[in-house]
Design an enzyme around this catalytic site. Sequence first.
Site, mmCIF file in Angstrom:
data_model
loop_
_atom_site.group_PDB
_atom_site.id
_atom_site.type_symbol
_atom_site.label_atom_id
_atom_site.label_comp_id
_atom_site.label_asym_id
_atom_site.label_seq_id
_atom_site.Cartn_x
_atom_site.Cartn_y
_atom_site.Cartn_z
ATOM 1 N N ASP A 102 2.314 12.491 -11.585
ATOM 2 C CA ASP A 102 2.358 12.015 -10.199
ATOM 3 C C ASP A 102 2.897 13.060 -9.227
ATOM 4 O OD1 ASP A 102 2.180 10.251 -8.044
ATOM 5 O OD2 ASP A 102 4.135 9.369 -8.420
ATOM 6 N N ASP A 123 -2.656 10.216 -4.997
ATOM 7 C CA ASP A 123 -1.351 9.646 -5.352
ATOM 8 C C ASP A 123 -1.567 8.151 -5.596
ATOM 9 O OD1 ASP A 123 1.321 8.953 -5.578
ATOM 10 O OD2 ASP A 123 1.779 9.280 -3.474
ATOM 11 N N GLU A 141 4.710 1.175 -7.305
ATOM 12 C CA GLU A 141 5.589 2.344 -7.254
ATOM 13 C C GLU A 141 5.937 2.694 -5.819
ATOM 14 O OE1 GLU A 141 6.257 6.855 -7.060
ATOM 15 O OE2 GLU A 141 4.848 5.534 -6.037
ATOM 16 N N GLU A 142 4.951 2.562 -4.935
ATOM 17 C CA GLU A 142 5.114 3.026 -3.563
ATOM 18 C C GLU A 142 6.098 2.193 -2.745
ATOM 19 O OE1 GLU A 142 4.069 5.766 -2.679
ATOM 20 O OE2 GLU A 142 2.186 6.286 -3.659
ATOM 21 N N ASP A 182 -0.878 1.746 -7.756
ATOM 22 C CA ASP A 182 -0.945 1.380 -6.340
ATOM 23 C C ASP A 182 -1.041 2.591 -5.432
ATOM 24 O OD1 ASP A 182 1.770 1.965 -7.107
ATOM 25 O OD2 ASP A 182 2.448 1.119 -5.198
ATOM 26 N N HIS A 201 -0.035 10.486 1.163
ATOM 27 C CA HIS A 201 0.256 9.481 2.187
ATOM 28 C C HIS A 201 -0.313 9.859 3.556
ATOM 29 C CE1 HIS A 201 3.997 7.905 -0.226
ATOM 30 N NE2 HIS A 201 2.925 8.094 -0.987
#
Length: 378
Positions: free
Chosen positions: A170, A113, A146-147, A83, A351
């Site tokens: 990651d 990411d 995960e996020e 994700d 992000h």
Amino acid sequence: MINKDRAIKMFCELVQIDSVSLNEKGVASFLKSYFTNLGYEVYEDQVSVQKVPQANSGNIVVKIPGTGAYVNHDPIILEAHMDTVEPGNGVKPSVTEDGKYVVSDGTTILGADDKAGIAQIIEVEAVLREHDFSHPPLELLFTISEEIGILGAFNIDTNLVTGKTAYVLDGGGGPGTAIIGGPDFYDITGRIIGRASHAGAAPDKGISSIQVMSDAISKMRLLKVDEDTTTNIGRVICDYPTNVVPEVTTFEMEVRSLVPEKAQAQVKHVVDTLQASADSFGAKLEIEVGQSLHAYHLDDSLAIIQNYKAMCERHNLTYNGMVVRGGTDVSGLTFNGINAICLAAGGEFAHELKERLIIDEFVANTQQVLWLVTEIDA
């Protein structure tokens, strides 16, 4: 050894598949098809499907048999999450003119990411197959969500993933960098319920929920509480006309600490402070506390760290073991009894709209993963 052009091409293909958290089906379908066509056993983790029902896919697990001298070695897990954060749909990647970076067009994040981690795993498998290297059994694990709370890693089917050593791809930085520790993380949400009243005619008959919240905030230990612990209030909502004493104020906040006892003490402080303010004004407090990360700090004596340090020494890399306050899937894997460290994938500015993949670091980081699964007893 690593085919840079092929790996970058795969990365660019992956980031163009939309996979914002809870909508990972496109990437999951791609991976299932890709590895099935190579003849491997591929599974969709049904435990994660059941425990994260709002997602449109489960974790994907690929089983690759061991070969040569390592055919009977214990399995090694290579892991990355599928994700991305918002805005992550419609990514348009391109390589910069100087050939150093992959970037988006600036209207979305890039998705390094963690599509960089996925591309690393795909490239390592391709090199192993092309050169017929001996390697242990590999379990490729691609997780969901995960996020938004490490949901896939916390809810893996531990019968399906049998390895006890995992490399999570990651992190940031170059080869030699490993994340070996992380925090407890608590989400605290709730609302203050006061009493509505006319702000002009009868303000004394009301209980202002925003005043109660303000009183509590003024008495809380916030932001950097100590060297290990932080607390932040992210959202306070009170939406009323100015002529109404506001009855309800909602809030969302977090507590993080590298030391579980400190995290628990800080959560108690936050809850007690809110309750005391509510009591002093005659208001009501409704509150929920949830834990989405569990602190870990891997000891240097563990085999996974010793093996990683040995790889660094063989290849003249400077080992940098980091303890961070952010969350990675390592938290979920260690919670499930798997020794894991998080390694650099090659992304930068995660992000953010300026997120980019540092191509040379991505290739070098992929090479170190190849060394880790082919130099087991070196």
